[in-house]
Write a protein that holds these residues in place. Sequence first.
Motif, short mmCIF file in Angstrom:
data_model
loop_
_atom_site.label_atom_id
_atom_site.label_comp_id
_atom_site.label_asym_id
_atom_site.label_seq_id
_atom_site.Cartn_x
_atom_site.Cartn_y
_atom_site.Cartn_z
N THR A 16 0.83 -1.21 0.00
CA THR A 16 0.00 0.00 0.00
C THR A 16 0.86 1.26 0.00
OG1 THR A 16 -1.69 -1.25 1.19
CG2 THR A 16 -1.93 1.13 1.15
N VAL A 17 1.90 1.27 0.80
CA VAL A 17 2.84 2.40 0.78
C VAL A 17 3.55 2.44 -0.58
CG1 VAL A 17 4.96 3.34 1.80
CG2 VAL A 17 3.11 2.52 3.28
N GLY A 18 3.90 1.25 -1.10
CA GLY A 18 4.52 1.18 -2.42
C GLY A 18 3.62 1.74 -3.51
N GLN A 19 2.32 1.47 -3.43
CA GLN A 19 1.38 2.03 -4.40
C GLN A 19 1.39 3.55 -4.35
OE1 GLN A 19 -2.05 -0.08 -2.90
NE2 GLN A 19 -2.10 -1.48 -4.66
N SER A 20 1.38 4.10 -3.15
CA SER A 20 1.41 5.56 -2.99
C SER A 20 2.74 6.14 -3.45
CB SER A 20 1.14 5.95 -1.54
OG SER A 20 -0.18 5.64 -1.17
N LEU A 21 3.84 5.45 -3.14
CA LEU A 21 5.16 5.93 -3.56
C LEU A 21 5.27 5.90 -5.09
CD1 LEU A 21 7.91 7.00 -2.60
CD2 LEU A 21 8.69 4.59 -2.52
N ALA A 22 4.73 4.87 -5.71
CA ALA A 22 4.74 4.79 -7.17
C ALA A 22 3.95 5.94 -7.77
CB ALA A 22 4.18 3.45 -7.63
N LEU A 164 15.97 3.85 5.77
CA LEU A 164 14.99 4.56 6.57
C LEU A 164 14.12 3.53 7.28
CD1 LEU A 164 13.34 7.14 7.37
CD2 LEU A 164 12.00 6.73 5.26
N ARG A 165 14.01 3.66 8.59
CA ARG A 165 13.05 2.85 9.36
C ARG A 165 11.89 3.76 9.69
NH1 ARG A 165 13.72 -1.82 13.34
NH2 ARG A 165 11.78 -1.79 14.52
N LEU A 166 10.68 3.30 9.36
CA LEU A 166 9.51 4.15 9.48
C LEU A 166 8.38 3.38 10.17
CD1 LEU A 166 8.22 6.89 8.66
CD2 LEU A 166 7.62 5.82 6.47
N ASP A 167 7.94 3.89 11.31
CA ASP A 167 6.77 3.33 11.97
C ASP A 167 5.55 3.98 11.34
OD1 ASP A 167 4.57 2.74 13.63
OD2 ASP A 167 5.82 2.64 15.42
N ASN A 168 4.80 3.20 10.59
CA ASN A 168 3.64 3.75 9.89
C ASN A 168 2.32 3.38 10.56
OD1 ASN A 168 3.89 1.05 9.06
ND2 ASN A 168 2.93 1.45 7.09
N PRO A 173 -0.92 5.86 4.00
CA PRO A 173 0.05 5.42 2.99
C PRO A 173 0.65 6.60 2.22
CG PRO A 173 -1.90 4.06 2.91
CD PRO A 173 -2.20 5.18 3.85
N GLU A 174 -0.16 7.61 1.95
CA GLU A 174 0.32 8.80 1.22
C GLU A 174 1.35 9.56 2.03
OE1 GLU A 174 -3.46 7.33 -0.20
OE2 GLU A 174 -2.96 8.09 1.81
N ASP A 175 1.10 9.69 3.34
CA ASP A 175 2.06 10.39 4.19
C ASP A 175 3.36 9.60 4.34
OD1 ASP A 175 0.31 12.51 4.53
OD2 ASP A 175 -0.39 11.85 6.51
N ALA A 176 3.25 8.29 4.50
CA ALA A 176 4.45 7.45 4.58
C ALA A 176 5.25 7.56 3.29
CB ALA A 176 4.07 6.00 4.86
#
Length: 186
Positions: A16-22, A164-168, A173-176
Amino acid sequence: MKLVIIFGPHAVGKMTVGQSLAAQTGLKLFHNHMTIDVVSDLFENMPGERNRLTRLFREEIFNAFAPSDEYGMIFTYMWAFDWQDDWNYIDHVEGLFRQHGAEVYYVELCADYDLRIERNKTENRLLNKSTKRDIVKSEALFRRLEAQYRLNSLPGELQKEHYLRLDNSNLSPEDAAAIIRETFSL
């Protein structure tokens, strides 16, 4: 060429984060279930063949993509930090891309266990991952693998130049994705 490897435990939000990053960067998303789900039903009773074919498909995709003129790829992966084969595999994937001049970025996602149990049932996950649609089976696998492997790194364990270590847990997902994009200037 850029390779962003997003990793973390079950249902942490890698895809989901990958979808937003893409969507934010133009990077192509190659989430791990794009190959897992192709062979899962057919080779359900042959785990060795299922794993071999999953790796073979990924390898061929990486070999075709890495030398291309594309901007880059996001690859998602559940990395077992207490299993040397996973370390070797990630090193192999990094090397494959680096030999073509790629910059490699590592993003580790982490979130609370109970939140991930709930995320395991989200509409987007079930839509994009056919092997997760049997919720009872999916949750049993989730719990078994969580008990069997260490799926987040220990502090200081990962020594990568771009990491980067990220607690999401409390991030959309957009903010991450925006944090990842800004951190690595993607």
